[in-house]
Design a protein around this motif. Structure first.
Motif, short mmCIF file in Angstrom:
data_model
loop_
_atom_site.label_atom_id
_atom_site.label_comp_id
_atom_site.label_asym_id
_atom_site.label_seq_id
_atom_site.Cartn_x
_atom_site.Cartn_y
_atom_site.Cartn_z
N MET A 105 -5.80 2.11 7.04
CA MET A 105 -6.18 1.51 5.76
C MET A 105 -7.56 0.89 5.81
O MET A 105 -8.34 0.99 4.86
N LEU A 132 0.09 7.51 -7.16
CA LEU A 132 -1.16 8.26 -7.00
C LEU A 132 -1.35 9.23 -8.15
O LEU A 132 -0.42 9.90 -8.58
N LEU A 135 0.42 17.98 7.34
CA LEU A 135 1.02 16.87 8.07
C LEU A 135 2.11 17.35 9.02
O LEU A 135 2.15 16.95 10.18
N LEU A 169 -3.82 14.21 -7.99
CA LEU A 169 -3.53 15.21 -6.98
C LEU A 169 -2.70 16.32 -7.62
O LEU A 169 -1.68 16.05 -8.25
N THR A 202 -10.57 14.99 -1.69
CA THR A 202 -9.80 13.74 -1.59
C THR A 202 -8.76 13.83 -0.48
O THR A 202 -8.63 12.92 0.34
N VAL A 203 -8.03 14.95 -0.47
CA VAL A 203 -6.97 15.13 0.52
C VAL A 203 -7.56 15.25 1.92
O VAL A 203 -7.09 14.63 2.87
N LEU A 233 -6.95 12.73 5.16
CA LEU A 233 -6.28 13.21 6.38
C LEU A 233 -6.97 12.74 7.66
O LEU A 233 -6.39 12.80 8.74
N LEU A 272 -1.09 19.17 1.68
CA LEU A 272 -0.93 17.91 2.41
C LEU A 272 0.32 17.95 3.27
O LEU A 272 0.30 17.63 4.47
N ALA A 281 -8.57 6.61 -0.93
CA ALA A 281 -7.48 5.79 -1.45
C ALA A 281 -6.65 5.22 -0.30
O ALA A 281 -6.16 5.95 0.55
N GLN A 282 -6.54 3.89 -0.27
CA GLN A 282 -5.78 3.22 0.79
C GLN A 282 -4.31 3.61 0.76
O GLN A 282 -3.68 3.77 1.79
N SER A 283 -3.78 3.78 -0.45
CA SER A 283 -2.36 4.13 -0.58
C SER A 283 -2.09 5.50 0.01
O SER A 283 -1.10 5.71 0.71
N LEU A 284 -2.98 6.44 -0.28
CA LEU A 284 -2.82 7.79 0.25
C LEU A 284 -2.90 7.76 1.77
O LEU A 284 -2.08 8.37 2.47
N ASP A 303 -2.44 20.44 -3.97
CA ASP A 303 -2.86 19.38 -3.04
C ASP A 303 -1.67 18.85 -2.26
O ASP A 303 -1.74 18.66 -1.05
N ALA A 353 -2.24 5.25 3.75
CA ALA A 353 -1.04 4.60 4.29
C ALA A 353 0.14 5.57 4.26
O ALA A 353 0.87 5.70 5.25
N GLY A 354 0.31 6.27 3.15
CA GLY A 354 1.42 7.22 3.02
C GLY A 354 1.33 8.33 4.05
O GLY A 354 2.32 8.68 4.69
N ILE A 355 0.11 8.85 4.23
CA ILE A 355 -0.11 9.93 5.20
C ILE A 355 0.20 9.45 6.62
O ILE A 355 0.87 10.14 7.38
N GLY A 406 2.18 2.32 -3.24
CA GLY A 406 1.15 2.96 -4.06
C GLY A 406 1.20 4.48 -4.03
O GLY A 406 0.68 5.14 -4.93
N VAL A 407 1.85 5.05 -3.02
CA VAL A 407 1.96 6.50 -2.92
C VAL A 407 2.66 7.07 -4.16
O VAL A 407 2.32 8.15 -4.65
N ALA A 457 0.83 -1.21 0.00
CA ALA A 457 0.00 0.00 0.00
C ALA A 457 0.86 1.25 0.00
O ALA A 457 0.58 2.22 -0.70
N ALA A 458 1.96 1.22 0.78
CA ALA A 458 2.83 2.39 0.87
C ALA A 458 3.49 2.68 -0.47
O ALA A 458 3.65 3.84 -0.86
#
Lengths: 132, 228
Positions: B137, A88, A103, A91, B121-122, B126, A99, B146-149, A95, B151-153, A84-85, A81-82
């Protein structure tokens, strides 16, 4: 005498622990689905296990071992999954910037507020003179 | 040959090697900046890119790992139970801080993103920023982001909190290990808990408990808030 155990017994305990995790996960999913809960099934499973452990009073050895192993491998489990970043789409640059700012700044703000709140509450709780 | 590259026979050893290398790199450098997932993720992405493997095929071939995420979330109950006795004396201040912190973390981030004009989306992604990645996830799946987003966040948040958190709290003269542990567990989940364990066992116990409870709480409350 607890430290002297045969490998077969350890294996059985390990399998028992693994079975508990799988059963709780399955039960959680079923509960979530049947009751159409908005909560993810695995989280329901976690609460089922937590409740069970609190009633049981302690963590069985096999379960502690399996859980420790699985949690050490966590990063491996969400690796796909990671990755997949990097793939993406949809965006914009704005965005990404929003983000990033949210964060970094957001995490630090909430971390500090959280610490201050806990400190305040603890200071009051046990009458410590830490309150300044 | 292409069939082989798209099969689990290739994807699984790739994942395992990348994970072990990422772990070795993390241990060698000993900084949360290089959390194992950072090195491993870059390595896998580099291999996929150089061998021209589509991401979707790789993800499908890694299906077994996704299956194990469920039991891993369930396993989080174990550290919570193990640390429950250690932290019992902190009682209600602990419960209040976790509950408030669980809301505060996504709200501050979403507020900042909103001011900077981020898209829906963002903002949605978050919501799960401060909870441990497998729960984030699972939550993303429930609220359709999105699961990837997600996970990354979650990973990025954990790294930021674990790296900058302790020095920042030190600056503010917050030295109580219980307080540092809670702040790290609520805001930087597993990465923060690993960092907290380096500070002291007490700090780690508070962080592990906070991470588990905060994750469960967020996963229960957030879908309700969003669906109403």
């Amino acid at each position: 005498m607890d430290s002297f155990r045969g490998p077969l017994q350890s294996l059985m305990q390990w399998l028992g622990g693994a079975a508990v995790l799988l059963i709780c996960d399955f039960a959680g999913r079923q509960i979530s689905q049947v009751l159409t809960l908005p909560v993810p099934g695995s989280v329901v499973g976690m609460l089922v296990l937590l409740l069970g452990l609190m009633l049981y009073g302690r963590v069985p050895r096999g379960l502690a071992v399996v859980s420790g192993q699985l949690l050490r491998l966590l990063a491996l489990l969400f690796l796909p999954a990671a990755v997949g970043v990097f793939y993406l789409e949809g965006l914009s640059v704005n965005d990404w910037l929003a983000l990033l700012a949210a964060l970094v700044i957001g995490t630090l703000i909430s971390l500090v507020l959280c610490a201050l709140l806990m400190q305040k509450l603890l200071g009051k709780g046990d009458g410590d003179s830490a309150d300044d | 040959m292409t069939d082989f590259l798209l099969s689990p026979l290739f994807a699984m050893p790739l994942n395992l090697c990348a994970f072990l290398l990422g772990l070795a790199l993390y241990r060698r450098t000993n900084t949360a900046l290089l959390h194992p997932i950072v090195g491993a993720g870059l390595m896998v992405a580099a291999v996929l890119w150089s061998l021209d493997i589509p991401y979707d095929a790789y993800r499908e071939a890694s299906g077994v790992l996704y299956v194990l995420l469920g039991p891993a979330v369930v396993a989080l109950a174990v550290p919570v139970k193990q640390n429950l006795t250690v932290v019992r004396q902190a009682g209600w201040p602990l419960a209040v801080t976790i509950a408030v912190g669980a809301l505060l973390a996504p709200i501050t981030a979403m507020g900042i993103a909103l001011i900077l004009g981020a898209t829906q989306t963002v903002l949605m992604a978050l919501t799960g920023k401060s909870i441990t990645t497998p729960i984030a996830m699972a939550l993303a799946e429930k609220i359709h982001t999105a699961q990837s987003l997600a996970a990354g966040i979650a990973v990025f948040t954990g790294v930021v909190g674990a790296v900058a958190g302790p020095p920042l709290l030190n600056r503010l003269n917050i030295r109580d290990h219980r307080v540092i542990g809670i702040a790290l567990g609520v805001n930087a989940h597993a990465v923060g808990t690993a960092r907290a364990l380096e500070i002291s066992a007490l700090c780690g116990a508070f962080a592990a408990l906070a991470m588990g409870l905060c994750g469960a709480l967020t996963a229960m409350v957030l879908p309700l808030l969003l669906s109403s």
